[in-house]
Design a protein around this motif. Structure first.
Motif, PDB file in Angstrom:
ATOM      1  N   LEU A  62      36.689  30.074  44.086  1.00 31.50           N
ATOM      2  CA  LEU A  62      37.855  30.951  44.030  1.00 31.50           C
ATOM      3  C   LEU A  62      37.453  32.247  43.343  1.00 31.50           C
ATOM      4  O   LEU A  62      36.554  32.247  42.492  1.00 31.50           O
ATOM      5  N   VAL A  63      38.133  33.334  43.694  1.00 28.19           N
ATOM      6  CA  VAL A  63      37.818  34.627  43.100  1.00 28.19           C
ATOM      7  C   VAL A  63      39.088  35.369  42.705  1.00 28.19           C
ATOM      8  O   VAL A  63      40.152  35.169  43.291  1.00 28.19           O
ATOM      9  N   ALA A  64      38.954  36.239  41.716  1.00 31.15           N
ATOM     10  CA  ALA A  64      39.958  37.245  41.381  1.00 31.15           C
ATOM     11  C   ALA A  64      39.356  38.571  41.809  1.00 31.15           C
ATOM     12  O   ALA A  64      38.266  38.931  41.362  1.00 31.15           O
ATOM     13  N   CYS A  65      40.043  39.260  42.699  1.00 30.34           N
ATOM     14  CA  CYS A  65      39.544  40.534  43.222  1.00 30.34           C
ATOM     15  C   CYS A  65      40.436  41.679  42.755  1.00 30.34           C
ATOM     16  O   CYS A  65      41.655  41.591  42.838  1.00 30.34           O
ATOM     17  N   ALA A  66      39.796  42.759  42.296  1.00 31.22           N
ATOM     18  CA  ALA A  66      40.520  43.996  42.052  1.00 31.22           C
ATOM     19  C   ALA A  66      40.844  44.590  43.414  1.00 31.22           C
ATOM     20  O   ALA A  66      40.008  44.585  44.315  1.00 31.22           O
ATOM     21  N   CYS A  67      42.069  45.058  43.576  1.00 30.60           N
ATOM     22  CA  CYS A  67      42.511  45.595  44.866  1.00 30.60           C
ATOM     23  C   CYS A  67      42.630  47.110  44.828  1.00 30.60           C
ATOM     24  O   CYS A  67      43.064  47.677  43.828  1.00 30.60           O
ATOM     25  N   VAL A  68      42.248  47.728  45.919  1.00 33.78           N
ATOM     26  CA  VAL A  68      42.452  49.150  46.144  1.00 33.78           C
ATOM     27  C   VAL A  68      43.209  49.260  47.459  1.00 33.78           C
ATOM     28  O   VAL A  68      42.780  48.703  48.468  1.00 33.78           O
ATOM     29  N   ALA A  69      44.345  49.949  47.434  1.00 40.39           N
ATOM     30  CA  ALA A  69      45.205  50.089  48.618  1.00 40.39           C
ATOM     31  C   ALA A  69      45.554  48.728  49.219  1.00 40.39           C
ATOM     32  O   ALA A  69      45.624  48.563  50.429  1.00 40.39           O
ATOM     33  N   GLY A  70      45.733  47.720  48.351  1.00 39.50           N
ATOM     34  CA  GLY A  70      46.132  46.395  48.797  1.00 39.50           C
ATOM     35  C   GLY A  70      45.016  45.513  49.323  1.00 39.50           C
ATOM     36  O   GLY A  70      45.253  44.371  49.689  1.00 39.50           O
ATOM     37  N   GLU A  71      43.799  46.030  49.360  1.00 38.78           N
ATOM     38  CA  GLU A  71      42.658  45.267  49.886  1.00 38.78           C
ATOM     39  C   GLU A  71      41.703  44.887  48.766  1.00 38.78           C
ATOM     40  O   GLU A  71      41.480  45.657  47.831  1.00 38.78           O
ATOM     41  N   CYS A  72      41.112  43.695  48.877  1.00 40.14           N
ATOM     42  CA  CYS A  72      40.114  43.259  47.902  1.00 40.14           C
ATOM     43  C   CYS A  72      38.934  44.218  47.918  1.00 40.14           C
ATOM     44  O   CYS A  72      38.409  44.553  48.983  1.00 40.14           O
ATOM     45  N   ASP A  73      38.539  44.667  46.713  1.00 41.25           N
ATOM     46  CA  ASP A  73      37.478  45.660  46.602  1.00 41.25           C
ATOM     47  C   ASP A  73      36.304  45.184  45.757  1.00 41.25           C
ATOM     48  O   ASP A  73      35.176  45.519  46.030  1.00 41.25           O
ATOM     49  N   GLN A  74      36.591  44.403  44.706  1.00 42.10           N
ATOM     50  CA  GLN A  74      35.546  43.974  43.784  1.00 42.10           C
ATOM     51  C   GLN A  74      35.929  42.634  43.177  1.00 42.10           C
ATOM     52  O   GLN A  74      37.074  42.436  42.768  1.00 42.10           O
ATOM     53  N   VAL A  75      34.977  41.710  43.090  1.00 40.02           N
ATOM     54  CA  VAL A  75      35.217  40.425  42.426  1.00 40.02           C
ATOM     55  C   VAL A  75      35.097  40.639  40.922  1.00 40.02           C
ATOM     56  O   VAL A  75      34.072  41.110  40.439  1.00 40.02           O
ATOM     57  N   VAL A  76      36.167  40.295  40.194  1.00 36.85           N
ATOM     58  CA  VAL A  76      36.178  40.485  38.746  1.00 36.85           C
ATOM     59  C   VAL A  76      36.391  39.164  37.996  1.00 36.85           C
ATOM     60  O   VAL A  76      36.412  39.144  36.776  1.00 36.85           O
ATOM     61  N   GLY A  77      36.540  38.072  38.743  1.00 35.45           N
ATOM     62  CA  GLY A  77      36.691  36.762  38.131  1.00 35.45           C
ATOM     63  C   GLY A  77      36.397  35.683  39.148  1.00 35.45           C
ATOM     64  O   GLY A  77      36.489  35.915  40.355  1.00 35.45           O
ATOM     65  N   THR A  78      36.032  34.496  38.661  1.00 34.24           N
ATOM     66  CA  THR A  78      35.734  33.393  39.569  1.00 34.24           C
ATOM     67  C   THR A  78      35.849  32.050  38.848  1.00 34.24           C
ATOM     68  O   THR A  78      35.781  31.978  37.611  1.00 34.24           O
ATOM     69  N   VAL A  79      36.029  31.005  39.630  1.00 36.61           N
ATOM     70  CA  VAL A  79      35.996  29.629  39.160  1.00 36.61           C
ATOM     71  C   VAL A  79      35.679  28.764  40.377  1.00 36.61           C
ATOM     72  O   VAL A  79      35.911  29.186  41.514  1.00 36.61           O
ATOM     73  N   ARG A  80      35.118  27.587  40.158  1.00 37.63           N
ATOM     74  CA  ARG A  80      34.875  26.673  41.273  1.00 37.63           C
ATOM     75  C   ARG A  80      35.584  25.358  40.989  1.00 37.63           C
ATOM     76  O   ARG A  80      35.826  24.999  39.835  1.00 37.63           O
ATOM     77  N   ILE A  81      35.943  24.646  42.075  1.00 39.91           N
ATOM     78  CA  ILE A  81      36.557  23.329  41.940  1.00 39.91           C
ATOM     79  C   ILE A  81      35.881  22.378  42.917  1.00 39.91           C
ATOM     80  O   ILE A  81      35.360  22.801  43.953  1.00 39.91           O
ATOM     81  N   HIS A  82      35.890  21.096  42.562  1.00 37.75           N
ATOM     82  CA  HIS A  82      35.354  20.100  43.490  1.00 37.75           C
ATOM     83  C   HIS A  82      36.005  18.746  43.207  1.00 37.75           C
ATOM     84  O   HIS A  82      36.482  18.478  42.106  1.00 37.75           O
ATOM     85  N   GLU A  83      36.027  17.925  44.257  1.00 33.27           N
ATOM     86  CA  GLU A  83      36.549  16.566  44.142  1.00 33.27           C
ATOM     87  C   GLU A  83      35.383  15.634  43.855  1.00 33.27           C
ATOM     88  O   GLU A  83      34.508  15.434  44.695  1.00 33.27           O
ATOM     89  N   ALA A  84      35.351  15.066  42.652  1.00 36.36           N
ATOM     90  CA  ALA A  84      34.254  14.196  42.233  1.00 36.36           C
ATOM     91  C   ALA A  84      34.374  12.793  42.818  1.00 36.36           C
ATOM     92  O   ALA A  84      33.377  12.135  43.115  1.00 36.36           O
ATOM     93  N   GLU A  85      35.609  12.332  42.968  1.00 38.61           N
ATOM     94  CA  GLU A  85      35.921  11.057  43.610  1.00 38.61           C
ATOM     95  C   GLU A  85      37.336  11.186  44.137  1.00 38.61           C
ATOM     96  O   GLU A  85      38.049  12.116  43.736  1.00 38.61           O
TER      97      GLU A  85
END
Length: 195
Positions: A62-85
């Protein structure tokens, strides 16, 4: 002949909004992994070289993107998730660019989407190993501390999200929009003045 200036952005320009969502473009994945290296390898020194591991092969990023004119422009945050079981999900590698940590609740919104997305996919439990300095933040976000653990030579807390506080998000590709904190406060104040 004088040069024509089309647009000059103020020096203190900040994005008007952020979009928190699943990665959908190759550039988003590249920037998210680069951000993780910058935070976990360079800034914190937790890993040497890179932080990739076997989980990355099947995790959802997953990402947090800074937006310019409503469009994703730069990734400024992230996290990952997974199902272990079956039903048991984990979140890890939460990172926000240092320049954006003061602008809003990007980390909290990444956490919200991570847990809500897993909840929509059938999670019965959502866990994370949280660095000790971030335990209080997670507790404010309705996570419960199950005890201390050492991970990568650093103190962490083993924490579990209270799924009741995270309604399922069935549209993680769309995700969430959020305003920078100062702008959100100004908008709220303007609304109060109008009433």
């Amino acid at each position: 002949m004088q040069a024509l200036t089309v647009c000059e952005l103020p020096i203190d320009f900040a994005p008007a909004a952020f979009r928190i969502k699943c990665v959908s473009e190759p550039w988003e994945r590249r920037e998210a992994l680069a951000l993780r290296r910058a935070v976990f390898c360079v800034e914190q020194g937790v890993f040497v070289g890179n932080d990739l591991d076997a989980i990355d092969a099947h995790a959802t990023l997953l990402v947090a993107c800074a937006c310019v004119a409503g469009e994703c422009d730069q990734v400024v945050g992230t996290v990952r998730i997974h199902e272990a079981e079956p039903g048991v999900w984990w979140g890890s590698r939460l990172a926000v660019h240092p320049s954006y940590r003061h602008l809003g609740r990007l980390g909290a919104t990444l956490i919200r989407l991570a847990v809500s997305m897993a909840h929509a996919r059938g999670a019965t439990a959502f866990w994370a190993h949280v660095q000790q300095q971030n335990v209080a933040l997670f507790e404010k976000l309705n996570w419960h501390l199950h005890g201390p653990v050492q991970l990568h030579g650093r103190p962490h807390g083993l924490m579990e999200a209270s799924l009741a506080h995270y309604p399922p998000c069935h549209e993680p590709d769309w995700g969430y929009f959020t305003l920078p904190q100062a702008r959100a406060r100004a908008s709220a104040s303007a609304g109060e003045r109008r009433t």
